[in-house]
Each structure stands twice: as structure tokens, then as C-alpha cells.
Design a protein around this motif. Structure first.
Motif, PDB file in Angstrom:
ATOM      1  N   GLU A   1       0.825  -1.202   0.000  1.00 32.12           N
ATOM      2  CA  GLU A   1       0.000   0.000   0.000  1.00 32.12           C
ATOM      3  C   GLU A   1       0.873   1.271   0.000  1.00 32.12           C
ATOM      4  OE1 GLU A   1      -3.134   0.000  -0.453  1.00 32.12           O
ATOM      5  OE2 GLU A   1      -3.298  -2.196  -0.374  1.00 32.12           O
ATOM      6  N   PRO A   2       0.331   2.357  -0.554  1.00 37.86           N
ATOM      7  CA  PRO A   2       1.103   3.605  -0.579  1.00 37.86           C
ATOM      8  C   PRO A   2       1.568   4.021   0.820  1.00 37.86           C
ATOM      9  CG  PRO A   2      -0.837   3.789  -1.973  1.00 37.86           C
ATOM     10  CD  PRO A   2      -0.969   2.489  -1.229  1.00 37.86           C
ATOM     11  N   GLY A   3       2.840   4.386   0.916  1.00 39.30           N
ATOM     12  CA  GLY A   3       3.405   4.805   2.187  1.00 39.30           C
ATOM     13  C   GLY A   3       3.930   3.687   3.046  1.00 39.30           C
ATOM     14  N   ASP A   4       3.686   2.421   2.678  1.00 38.93           N
ATOM     15  CA  ASP A   4       4.130   1.286   3.493  1.00 38.93           C
ATOM     16  C   ASP A   4       5.438   0.687   2.988  1.00 38.93           C
ATOM     17  OD1 ASP A   4       1.890   1.636   4.977  1.00 38.93           O
ATOM     18  OD2 ASP A   4       0.777  -0.070   4.137  1.00 38.93           O
ATOM     19  N   ALA A   5       6.101   1.323   2.018  1.00 38.01           N
ATOM     20  CA  ALA A   5       7.308   0.733   1.435  1.00 38.01           C
ATOM     21  C   ALA A   5       8.405   0.588   2.478  1.00 38.01           C
ATOM     22  CB  ALA A   5       7.799   1.574   0.256  1.00 38.01           C
ATOM     23  N   GLY A   6       8.617   1.613   3.313  1.00 38.76           N
ATOM     24  CA  GLY A   6       9.673   1.537   4.312  1.00 38.76           C
ATOM     25  C   GLY A   6       9.469   0.397   5.286  1.00 38.76           C
ATOM     26  N   ALA A   7       8.236   0.214   5.774  1.00 32.35           N
ATOM     27  CA  ALA A   7       7.951  -0.873   6.702  1.00 32.35           C
ATOM     28  C   ALA A   7       8.117  -2.240   6.035  1.00 32.35           C
ATOM     29  CB  ALA A   7       6.536  -0.714   7.263  1.00 32.35           C
ATOM     30  N   PHE A   8       7.748  -2.332   4.777  1.00 34.51           N
ATOM     31  CA  PHE A   8       7.898  -3.607   4.073  1.00 34.51           C
ATOM     32  C   PHE A   8       9.376  -3.958   3.885  1.00 34.51           C
ATOM     33  CE2 PHE A   8       8.766  -5.509  -0.109  1.00 34.51           C
ATOM     34  CZ  PHE A   8       8.215  -6.757   0.085  1.00 34.51           C
ATOM     35  N   LEU A   9      10.208  -2.955   3.555  1.00 37.04           N
ATOM     36  CA  LEU A   9      11.615  -3.218   3.272  1.00 37.04           C
ATOM     37  C   LEU A   9      12.453  -3.394   4.537  1.00 37.04           C
ATOM     38  CD1 LEU A   9      12.229  -0.610   0.414  1.00 37.04           C
ATOM     39  CD2 LEU A   9      12.003  -3.080   0.143  1.00 37.04           C
ATOM     40  N   ALA A  10      11.983  -2.893   5.673  1.00 38.87           N
ATOM     41  CA  ALA A  10      12.805  -2.837   6.891  1.00 38.87           C
ATOM     42  C   ALA A  10      13.438  -4.171   7.269  1.00 38.87           C
ATOM     43  CB  ALA A  10      11.979  -2.270   8.046  1.00 38.87           C
ATOM     44  N   PRO A  11      12.717  -5.313   7.270  1.00 39.18           N
ATOM     45  CA  PRO A  11      13.355  -6.564   7.727  1.00 39.18           C
ATOM     46  C   PRO A  11      14.253  -7.229   6.686  1.00 39.18           C
ATOM     47  CG  PRO A  11      11.065  -6.958   7.157  1.00 39.18           C
ATOM     48  CD  PRO A  11      11.276  -5.484   7.032  1.00 39.18           C
ATOM     49  N   LEU A  12      14.308  -6.727   5.459  1.00 34.84           N
ATOM     50  CA  LEU A  12      15.098  -7.370   4.413  1.00 34.84           C
ATOM     51  C   LEU A  12      16.580  -7.109   4.621  1.00 34.84           C
ATOM     52  CD1 LEU A  12      12.957  -6.572   1.223  1.00 34.84           C
ATOM     53  CD2 LEU A  12      12.820  -8.543   2.767  1.00 34.84           C
ATOM     54  N   SER A  13      17.384  -8.039   4.146  1.00 34.90           N
ATOM     55  CA  SER A  13      18.835  -7.931   4.288  1.00 34.90           C
ATOM     56  C   SER A  13      19.387  -6.845   3.366  1.00 34.90           C
ATOM     57  CB  SER A  13      19.492  -9.269   3.958  1.00 34.90           C
ATOM     58  OG  SER A  13      20.894  -9.139   3.847  1.00 34.90           O
ATOM     59  N   VAL A  14      20.521  -6.265   3.754  1.00 38.72           N
ATOM     60  CA  VAL A  14      21.174  -5.267   2.905  1.00 38.72           C
ATOM     61  C   VAL A  14      21.677  -5.894   1.607  1.00 38.72           C
ATOM     62  CG1 VAL A  14      21.851  -3.740   4.794  1.00 38.72           C
ATOM     63  CG2 VAL A  14      23.349  -5.641   4.142  1.00 38.72           C
ATOM     64  N   ALA A  15      21.722  -7.235   1.548  1.00 35.38           N
ATOM     65  CA  ALA A  15      22.149  -7.903   0.313  1.00 35.38           C
ATOM     66  C   ALA A  15      21.164  -7.661  -0.817  1.00 35.38           C
ATOM     67  CB  ALA A  15      22.321  -9.398   0.553  1.00 35.38           C
ATOM     68  N   THR A  16      19.926  -7.307  -0.501  1.00 35.74           N
ATOM     69  CA  THR A  16      18.940  -7.059  -1.553  1.00 35.74           C
ATOM     70  C   THR A  16      19.251  -5.790  -2.349  1.00 35.74           C
ATOM     71  OG1 THR A  16      17.537  -5.865   0.019  1.00 35.74           O
ATOM     72  CG2 THR A  16      17.116  -8.220  -0.272  1.00 35.74           C
ATOM     73  N   LEU A  17      20.160  -4.962  -1.861  1.00 36.63           N
ATOM     74  CA  LEU A  17      20.555  -3.765  -2.617  1.00 36.63           C
ATOM     75  C   LEU A  17      21.397  -4.120  -3.834  1.00 36.63           C
ATOM     76  CD1 LEU A  17      21.460  -1.393   0.351  1.00 36.63           C
ATOM     77  CD2 LEU A  17      19.447  -1.275  -1.119  1.00 36.63           C
ATOM     78  N   ASP A  18      21.848  -5.380  -3.933  1.00 34.58           N
ATOM     79  CA  ASP A  18      22.597  -5.865  -5.090  1.00 34.58           C
ATOM     80  C   ASP A  18      23.882  -5.051  -5.295  1.00 34.58           C
ATOM     81  OD1 ASP A  18      23.077  -7.649  -7.105  1.00 34.58           O
ATOM     82  OD2 ASP A  18      21.958  -6.551  -8.625  1.00 34.58           O
ATOM     83  N   ASP A  19      24.523  -4.738  -4.171  1.00 32.70           N
ATOM     84  CA  ASP A  19      25.811  -4.044  -4.199  1.00 32.70           C
ATOM     85  C   ASP A  19      26.703  -4.774  -3.195  1.00 32.70           C
ATOM     86  OD1 ASP A  19      28.010  -2.273  -3.806  1.00 32.70           O
ATOM     87  OD2 ASP A  19      26.809  -0.616  -4.562  1.00 32.70           O
ATOM     88  N   ASP A  20      27.489  -5.738  -3.688  1.00 32.04           N
ATOM     89  CA  ASP A  20      28.248  -6.617  -2.795  1.00 32.04           C
ATOM     90  C   ASP A  20      29.245  -5.839  -1.932  1.00 32.04           C
ATOM     91  OD1 ASP A  20      26.882  -8.725  -3.877  1.00 32.04           O
ATOM     92  OD2 ASP A  20      28.437  -9.245  -5.331  1.00 32.04           O
ATOM     93  N   GLU A  21      29.918  -4.878  -2.536  1.00 34.30           N
ATOM     94  CA  GLU A  21      30.918  -4.123  -1.777  1.00 34.30           C
ATOM     95  C   GLU A  21      30.255  -3.316  -0.656  1.00 34.30           C
ATOM     96  OE1 GLU A  21      34.332  -0.663  -2.533  1.00 34.30           O
ATOM     97  OE2 GLU A  21      33.142  -1.459  -4.213  1.00 34.30           O
ATOM     98  N   PHE A  22      29.185  -2.609  -0.994  1.00 33.48           N
ATOM     99  CA  PHE A  22      28.481  -1.792   0.002  1.00 33.48           C
ATOM    100  C   PHE A  22      27.852  -2.674   1.070  1.00 33.48           C
ATOM    101  CE2 PHE A  22      24.811   0.805   1.396  1.00 33.48           C
ATOM    102  CZ  PHE A  22      25.494   1.930   1.819  1.00 33.48           C
ATOM    103  N   GLY A  23      27.231  -3.787   0.657  1.00 37.26           N
ATOM    104  CA  GLY A  23      26.592  -4.671   1.628  1.00 37.26           C
ATOM    105  C   GLY A  23      27.595  -5.304   2.572  1.00 37.26           C
ATOM    106  N   SER A  24      28.773  -5.705   2.038  1.00 40.12           N
ATOM    107  CA  SER A  24      29.791  -6.295   2.896  1.00 40.12           C
ATOM    108  C   SER A  24      30.311  -5.286   3.917  1.00 40.12           C
ATOM    109  CB  SER A  24      30.946  -6.814   2.038  1.00 40.12           C
ATOM    110  OG  SER A  24      31.995  -7.314   2.838  1.00 40.12           O
ATOM    111  N   LEU A  25      30.501  -4.042   3.486  1.00 44.62           N
ATOM    112  CA  LEU A  25      30.974  -3.016   4.402  1.00 44.62           C
ATOM    113  C   LEU A  25      29.940  -2.734   5.489  1.00 44.62           C
ATOM    114  CD1 LEU A  25      33.037  -0.922   5.237  1.00 44.62           C
ATOM    115  CD2 LEU A  25      32.080   0.634   3.519  1.00 44.62           C
ATOM    116  N   LEU A  26      28.662  -2.661   5.108  1.00 43.49           N
ATOM    117  CA  LEU A  26      27.618  -2.416   6.105  1.00 43.49           C
ATOM    118  C   LEU A  26      27.557  -3.547   7.126  1.00 43.49           C
ATOM    119  CD1 LEU A  26      24.701  -1.019   3.923  1.00 43.49           C
ATOM    120  CD2 LEU A  26      26.130   0.259   5.518  1.00 43.49           C
ATOM    121  N   SER A  27      27.710  -4.777   6.666  1.00 36.62           N
ATOM    122  CA  SER A  27      27.667  -5.907   7.591  1.00 36.62           C
ATOM    123  C   SER A  27      28.798  -5.837   8.599  1.00 36.62           C
ATOM    124  CB  SER A  27      27.732  -7.221   6.802  1.00 36.62           C
ATOM    125  OG  SER A  27      26.616  -7.350   5.945  1.00 36.62           O
TER     126      SER A  27
END
Length: 514
Positions: free
Chosen positions: A167-193
Motif C-alpha cells: 500500500e502507498p506509504g508502506d514501502a519503508g515498513a515492508f523493506l525494513a526486515p530485508l537484508s542489505v544484500a537485496t541492494l545488489d551491491d556486494d561491496e556496500f553490503g559487505s561493508l555495512l555488515s
């Protein structure tokens, strides 16, 4: 940052597997374990392979250890895009403005289809029903704020509930539990981890100023995505012009001349369509379909650009090559499409002609059209250990594809410079020592005596210098095709240089350095 627009995404799971099955001559069975590999890493796998433990990102040896019957398929982005193009065209017939994110994933603005079909959910279900009628039954759809959120929602949809609406406005809540790996940026995700940030919600909670200071503009962009603020709208593609031509024969035809005659008008229309867009075809794909669903597909090359007569010739030659092949019945259809095109300005004739090259091309093409595809060939150097097998004859107009073959390691191959004269069949010669006994090579590559005399065509030549032996060993695992030989280079008293090979006690001249 601008608020995200509602986006409708269609996701085709395991698209590389679907594309391979669509274009394969012998498609795999639905329950076959298949995996697509790039650089020996799994990039896609079928459900049967996943059931046995195969996963994306695995190394090839690990995947095959888990699934010994795994069918290995090399990755081919061109094949994936080519198979996805008609699917996108089909979607555009009912919902225009499609953006191809990558083969197997497309997006479009949700507002138009939702207003036409009576809501976002109904629009997504209508497109899924359309794709299901075309044979794509396992497609997932979603609608959300922004393409990124909609893609993650589609990936989380289940087979029994293939549509998911965020639903509109619920994107942040939906994405919150997903892993940073979903950003499809291995270097950035590894650094964040390593910094202790493991979910998109944790990343979105960081102050944007601190993210900008540490990661710059790229970090700000990914920070916005993690919070559901995707400011990049759907960018609809411009549909490519329809340049292909299809000809169906009812009833199916068996004679090549009849099929070639039926292709004349289609070939002229094909060239005319290209000309209307100021294009010429330099690579042509021809697909022949048999009465019993047999399929023959080939890409033909041209030294310049195709005209209508050249297109018809390629269809005829492909029929001739497959005369004893897959077609046990008549040909029901022919499909021609450009595999590669070029600007027509690059192939325009000069004011005073193109010189000798053009005349040579027209003469050889005319001979080839009369006698067949392989009637006119040009020699190129290929790969191999033996000089005779390195002489490859390529049909006129085809591009030599021997570069990779030559670059392969060939232990025992002869280094440059190569002999100027290579005998198609090595000539039998004799090599004896000073006492007149035949020279032999032992098991440990040791000569029985130094070579002293070379006998060729009844002439005896004194050997002034010699070098060798250099062993050649091939197919030691195959007792029927195994070969073991030794090479020598010798110089006779007259200054003639020879390349000799001794195999099973026989001496032969493989070539001569002129």
C-alpha cells in the motif's frame, strides 16, 4: 526527494532457465535439474536443482557434488534478452510503457493499467492471466512505491498468491526486515555488515548526513532505497521496429527450390524494412521449422551486408546442410531476423565504386550462389597440435571463429615460425645414423643414435644440424585414438630445413621451411 510513483512489476523466476528451454533444440524436461553458470558460478537454477541443494552463487563443483545429474548450461545474456523481447511485446499490447529492468524483470507505471482494468490488483491479475495463456504460468506481480520496492515484493510473492500489493506509504515498513544484500551491491553490503548494519531498516534509520559523509552520493541513493524512497520513475522503452519476417507453408514443402521461391517476396520485404530505418543486416538468423516441430537455427554472416538474393541463398544453404539432418518431413515455416545491423551509410557505394575488393566479392558470391555455401572457401590458421589440422577452410562470407581455438593451450604444438610448406599427408622418409641403422626414440625420449642421413624421394641428404625430440602426447585415456610421437627439426647439407615426426618407428616429413 521526490515521492515515488506507483510501479507495477512482473518477475519471471529463473528466467535464464526459461530462455534456454525456449530456444534449445532438445528442451529439458520440466522436472530436470538444470543450472546456468557464469564463470563457474551458479546464476540461475531450476526448482528440481534447488530441491537437491543447488543455490545461486555456488561454485560449479559444489553444485555438481550435490546434484550429479545436473545439466550445465553456459550463461548467455543475448539469449536471455532475445527470448524476453516477445514477452515484453506481448505485455505492451495490453499495458504500454514497459521498462525492461533486465531479462526476466519488467516494470510499468501502475496508474494507467489500474484505471483501465479497475484497480491495481485487477490489473496485475489480468497481465498474469495473459502470460499464463502464453505458457508462462509461474510469473509473480506486485505494485508498490517505486520499482525497487515492487521488485522485492514480487520476489516475496508465493505461487498460490502470485500478486502482492504494498500500500502507498508502506514501502519503508515492508523493506525494513530485508537484508542489505537485496541492494545488489556486494561491496556496500559487505561493508555495512562489518559495521553492524544488517537490514534495510537499520540502514534507513541512519542519519542521511552521516551516510553522505561516509559513502557519498552512492550511499545516499541506497539509503533512500532502503527507506522506500525510490525517486527514479519507470522509464518506458521505445519498442524496436519489427524487422523480422515469418513465412508459413501450408501444406509443408519438401523441395528446397520451392521453399527458396516462397522466400523471395519475404526477403525483399525484409531488406526494404531495414532500408526504411537506414539499416543493413550484417548477421542473419534463420530458423527453419519442420512439420513435426523439428527446428534448425543458424546465424549467417556476410562480408558486407545482405541483400534479398543473399538472404534466399542462406535459406537454401541451410536446407541443403540439414537435408540429411533433423528434417524427416516437410518445412512448415521459415523465420528470418537480423542478428546484427549497421548504419546503411557505412555500406554505401563510393562514387567510383569500391575498387577490386567489391569486384572480387561479387565474383566469389556469384560462384558460391551457383555451387553452394562451401564451394568457395578461404584458408585461416586454427588451433591444434598438428600442422595439417591447423589449416581451416572457412566458407566465403563467414567470419573465422578460430581465435579462441588458437588461444587455447596446446601442449606439444609447434611454436612460430611455422613451416612455409605443409604436406596435407606427411611424407614417408628415412632417418639413419652414421652406420646406416634407422634412428629410433626410446621410452624415455632418448635417441638410439644421432641422426646422420635423411632419405627423401630416393635421395640421400646428409644431416648437418638437428634439434629434438619434442614429444607429442594426445588422448592417453582413449586406447583407440591415443597418439604419441616426437618432432625433430633438421637441416641438410644443402641448407634445406625440415620438420620431421617419428611415430611408432616411422619417420615422416610434416613440413618444410622454404
Amino acid at each position: 526527494m521526490q515521492a515515488p510513483t506507483r510501479s507495477l512489476v512482473l518477475w519471471f523466476p529463473d528466467w535464464p532457465i526459461t530462455a534456454f528451454a525456449h530456444e534449445a533444440v532438445s528442451p529439458p524436461k520440466p522436472d530436470a535439474a538444470v543450472a546456468v553458470f557464469a564463470n563457474n558460478i551458479v546464476v540461475a537454477c531450476s526448482w528440481a536443482a534447488r530441491a537437491q541443494g543447488v543455490r545461486r552463487g555456488q561454485k560449479r563443483r559444489d553444485a555438481q557434488a550435490l546434484c550429479p545429474t545436473l545439466q550445465v548450461v553456459p550463461a548467455d545474456p543475448v539469449r536471455d534478452a532475445r527470448a524476453f523481447a516477445p514477452v515484453v511485446a506481448r505485455v505492451e499490447e495490453h499495458a504500454p510503457g514497459v521498462q525492461v529492468v533486465r531479462p526476466g524483470l519488467c516494470a510499468l507505471k501502475a496508474r494507467g493499467p489500474a484505471r483501465y482494468y479497475g484497480g491495481e490488483l485487477e490489473a496485475a491479475r489480468t497481465l498474469l492471466r495473459l502470460l499464463d495463456d502464453d505458457g508462462f504460468s509461474d510469473v509473480r506481480a506486485s505494485v508498490a512505491d517505486g520499482v525497487f520496492t515492487a521488485e522485492q515484493a514480487a520476489r516475496s510473492a508465493r505461487a498460490d498468491a502470485p500478486v502482492r500489493i504494498v500500500e502507498p506509504g508502506d514501502a519503508g515498513a515492508f523493506l525494513a526486515p530485508l537484508s542489505v544484500a537485496t541492494l545488489d551491491d556486494d561491496e556496500f553490503g559487505s561493508l555495512l555488515s562489518r559495521l553492524g548494519v544488517h537490514t534495510l531498516g537499520e540502514l534507513a534509520a541512519l542519519p542521511v548526513e552521516r551516510v553522505r559523509e561516509r559513502f557519498g552520493a552512492r550511499g545516499v541513493r541506497l539509503h533512500a532505497l532502503s527507506g522506500g524512497l525510490d525517486s527514479q520513475p519507470v522509464q518506458p522503452r521505445t519498442p524496436p521496429p519489427e524487422l523480422h519476417r515469418d513465412v508459413a507453408f501450408e501444406p509443408p514443402l519438401e523441395l528446397a527450390d520451392q521453399i527458396a521461391f516462397g522466400m523471395r517476396v519475404a526477403a525483399e520485404e525484409f531488406i526494404a524494412r531495414l532500408g526504411a530505418h537506414d539499416l543493413v543486416c550484417t548477421e542473419l538468423r534463420v530458423v527453419l521449422t519442420g512439420e513435426r516441430a523439428e527446428r534448425s537455427e543458424r546465424v549467417w554472416l556476410h562480408p558486407g551486408s545482405f541483400d534479398a538474393a543473399a538472404v534466399v541463398d542462406r535459406v537454401r544453404w541451410q536446407l541443403a546442410e540439414d537435408a540429411q539432418g533433423i528434417f524427416g518431413s516437410g518445412v512448415a515455416g521459415v523465420h528470418i531476423e537480423p542478428e546484427a545491423v549497421d548504419a546503411a551509410a557505412h555500406h554505401a557505394r563510393g562514387l567510383f565504386g569500391a575498387g577490386p575488393d567489391e569486384r572480387v566479392h561479387h565474383a566469389l558470391s556469384r560462384v558460391q550462389a551457383m555451387l553452394g555455401h562451401r564451394a568457395v572457401v578461404t584458408p585461416v590458421i586454427g588451433g591444434g597440435r598438428w600442422l595439417a589440422e591447423r589449416q581451416v577452410n572457412v566458407p566465403w562470407g563467414d567470419r573465422a571463429v578460430t581465435a579462441k581455438d588458437r588461444a587455447r593451450p596446446w601442449p606439444g604444438s609447434l611454436p612460430d615460425p611455422l613451416p612455409a610448406t605443409v604436406y596435407p599427408e606427411p611424407r614417408l622418409v628415412g632417418v639413419t645414423d652414421i652406420a646406416g641403422a634407422s634412428v629410433t626414440v626410446g621410452e624415455r625420449d632418448v635417441l638410439s643414435a644421432p641422426p646422420a642421413v635423411l632419405e627423401t624421394a630416393g635421395q640421400r641428404r646428409r644431416i648437418r644440424e638437428w634439434a629434438g625430440p619434442w614429444p607429442i602426447s594426445e588422448r592417453g585415456w582413449d586406447p583407440l585414438r591415443a597418439r604419441r610421437a616426437h618432432r625433430f627439426q633438421v637441416v641438410d647439407a644443402d641448407g634445406g630445413a625440415w620438420l620431421l615426426v617419428v611415430e611408432e618407428g616411422e619417420w615422416r616429413a610434416e613440413g618444410r621451411y622454404d
